[in-house]
Motif scaffolding. Sequence first.
Motif, mmCIF file in Angstrom:
data_model
loop_
_atom_site.group_PDB
_atom_site.id
_atom_site.type_symbol
_atom_site.label_atom_id
_atom_site.label_comp_id
_atom_site.label_asym_id
_atom_site.label_seq_id
_atom_site.Cartn_x
_atom_site.Cartn_y
_atom_site.Cartn_z
ATOM 1 N N GLU A 1 -0.535 -13.776 -0.731
ATOM 2 C CA GLU A 1 0.090 -13.045 -1.819
ATOM 3 C C GLU A 1 -0.109 -11.536 -1.710
ATOM 4 O O GLU A 1 0.811 -10.758 -1.950
ATOM 5 N N ARG A 2 -1.303 -11.111 -1.325
ATOM 6 C CA ARG A 2 -1.612 -9.685 -1.381
ATOM 7 C C ARG A 2 -1.189 -8.912 -0.133
ATOM 8 O O ARG A 2 -0.859 -7.723 -0.228
ATOM 9 N N LEU A 3 -1.199 -9.531 1.027
ATOM 10 C CA LEU A 3 -0.878 -8.798 2.259
ATOM 11 C C LEU A 3 0.548 -8.249 2.257
ATOM 12 O O LEU A 3 0.757 -7.077 2.602
ATOM 13 N N PRO A 4 1.591 -9.018 1.876
ATOM 14 C CA PRO A 4 2.941 -8.436 1.835
ATOM 15 C C PRO A 4 3.061 -7.266 0.861
ATOM 16 O O PRO A 4 3.793 -6.310 1.121
ATOM 17 N N VAL A 5 2.344 -7.335 -0.257
ATOM 18 C CA VAL A 5 2.375 -6.232 -1.222
ATOM 19 C C VAL A 5 1.749 -4.989 -0.611
ATOM 20 O O VAL A 5 2.258 -3.870 -0.765
ATOM 21 N N ALA A 6 0.636 -5.166 0.108
ATOM 22 C CA ALA A 6 -0.014 -4.027 0.760
ATOM 23 C C ALA A 6 0.890 -3.409 1.818
ATOM 24 O O ALA A 6 0.963 -2.177 1.943
#
Length: 655
Positions: A358-363
């Motif tokens: 979830e967090r890696l694409p946002v980063a």
Amino acid sequence: MVANASDLPVEQTQVLVIGASMVGMTLTALLAKHGVRDCIAVEKHSSTAIHPRAALFHPRTMQIYRELGLYDSMAQESTKHYDEYAGIFDVESLAGKFRRQWLANMNAGIESLSPVMRLYLTQQIFEPILLEKARTGGIDIRHSTELVSFCPDDAGVTALVRNRDTGQKSVIRAQYMIACDGSRSPIREALGIKMKGYGLMSHSLTIYFKADLGKYVIGKYNGVIYVNNPTLRGFFRLDKAGREGFLVVNMVGEKQHPADNITDERAAEFLKAAIGADASFEITLVAKWQARCEVAEKYLDESGRVILVGDSAHVVTPHGGFGGNTGIHDTHNLAWKLALVLSGKAGPALVTETYEKERLPVARKTVDQVFERYIKRVAPELREPYEKEGFVIEDEAEDAHLELGYRYWSRALDTDQKQSSETLENPKTATAKPGSMARHVFVQLMDSDDEEIPIADLLGESFVLILGSQASGWIQAAQFLQTEKQFPEVKIHQLKAGSEVEFCSRYGISSTGAVLIRPDGFVAWSESGPAVFGFGGMGIPDSAETLRCVLKKLLCLGDHIPSFIPQTAQGERLINRSEGLASITLSRALFTREQLLLEEKSRALKQIEEIERQLADVKRLSVLQDEMAMLSMKLLPVWSDATTNPPKHLFRIVA
């Protein structure tokens, strides 16, 4: 690896946090809120921040601190020092020519998207507030303590730490170790996790100072003030009286490395050029740092027990304030997941398979967007060299889309992972669907005399099931939650009739529908229409079983979520949910079952056609192989009697 420490004391804890500045302390405070108080955080510095770093807090971040009960005290401190309606300006110097305005009012229109606003507050003011919150929650935070070495395994992490003041060492055994140890993370480097992105853009510096610059900012510039002149390029951040702040210097003339060979005298020259007039000032610190926009290739080690959070996972320049904010959002995503896994209410995959997912694409999206802002605002000459190297520089997305419109795709949501390319959506117009951040609306609850409240008041503690005023069937379906202790708490709220129009519109349901929201405020699952009972024998899943399967999937205890109301191959509903339970007659159910069977037959026939095609291909290849073997037999001298003519035909035996 951990050194020989057989004679050292060994402590046991559930979570060990390495790095207890703003991001690390936020994680510990959130863990405490979710019931994980068996947590140790170590910080190599002797105290909280002593310089005014990371001044801008985004609305999503302030929603998180609102959940922690810190918003009011933060807003009160902010208004003492900063203007809540500040903008972003571009000038030749404070006393010089105005060039442009990037943003007139940082909080314009934000009230329609969030119950809280953006605000400025420096870490030196905020971190003591956060430290008190974490310690009040029972967290053991140790300053002047550093990590010496660590050894992860399938069951946890063994770490050796040392007190920098006394030299005393101790061994800590934790189930999870969280790396909040900064942009040059020793933990990330020890694990061999690489960073990917735009690389080094500048050896930059930040000059912290005290001065009397009020006449240049009061009533004129109060916010982020970019400076572009022949001497330097960077930006000011000043308090509203113009008496204290810092100057970031990214470029000196056409050179990318202003921090190289920096001296106090040179720093003073930069500050004078940025002010653009004679002014007295006192430089309190000159900090050198590398301007980079990069993200770690992965967020967890092979054991799944060491997890990167904040700057250890992603590094950006301060243009837009996305660095610390993105790290805080990491902690909000991770804390409730760790709590449920540690309590046995969720499978380990809730952490190991969904946090990074979830967090890696946002980063990555954030890194791309901050790089675009860096290029546009301070280093436009870098665009061409990067594009020649194959980098695609994105168009600038609205800040609100990055702050309140990012979305997730993972096992912990009722989303189709095949549709996982979309990272941003417009929070003003997009329907809140599974994977979306909960949209800000005001609601009024059934059986309550209270006035309307923001939906944020219902979120942050647990899973929340929000029902339309006519969704009594979903209350019946959710009754198992009161008795099945395998699941975490799910709070149920039903909306009052006549007050739900905006909620239903923003969340895509009718008054008979339901929305399930995760503890981090993301929509996990929704159904637009009523619960259905009694048609299990006809292939229509029972609503209670649907909810049970939803929770098992979200908690990584299972993956299958049955379709509540069957659909045609074209995705059309076979039952109009808005008609209510009364319209679902036996004849409709039989018709639905008939349509399902016909579609299943059609799919089966297509599958048989595909099998026949593949079988024909295999047979053709088999014939070709036989013919090649026959040709070989013709060419090779396989007959013992050389005077005998070889046969003219070879016969293939067909079974």
